[in-house]
Write a protein that holds these residues in place. Sequence first.
Motif: not given
Length: 166
Positions: A106-125
């Motif tokens: 649900s929308v209550a579960d959503v976290c929002v992050f501001l990533a810098r241009g030198d940071q990547g993310v890897n979403y777990a399965p």
Amino acid sequence: MSQPVALKVEPLTAAAFAPFGDVIEAADSARHFPINGGNTERFHDLMTLATDPDGHAIVSIFRGQPRTLPLTLTMLERHPKGSQAFMPLSGRSYLVAVARPGEGVSVADVCVFLARGDQGVNYAPGTWHHPLLALHATSDFLVIDRAGPGGNCDEVTLEPVGIIPA
């Protein structure tokens, strides 16, 4: 129709993002050491690439069109058969909207992050996330994810929707 929910944006850090996957960055906290006769610093083993036994890793470039804030989030997606990593090539900041793996979200579960241009993310399965959220200008991302047989993208509609403020 329910009232939209305002979402808070916080800086992307490895600790805050840990429930969702890995932050990919050349941080002092990462294992790193010199290679190539001391001319290169290797930041080693920054993420875990996961695929199911039938899949294999692929590398792509995604070109994201910039999003305008405020932004309404109406859906999330997940990839249950493998991880999905995004590394910006443009050097521009971008947003990451995620929720923990699970059958429902649900929308209550959503976290929002501001990533810098030198940071990547890897979403777990299985991690719920919004598709690419480039900001400011068209931006390219190196993407490492799973290819193989079977469907690997589930989508869910958010009700109520979430609003990322300007």
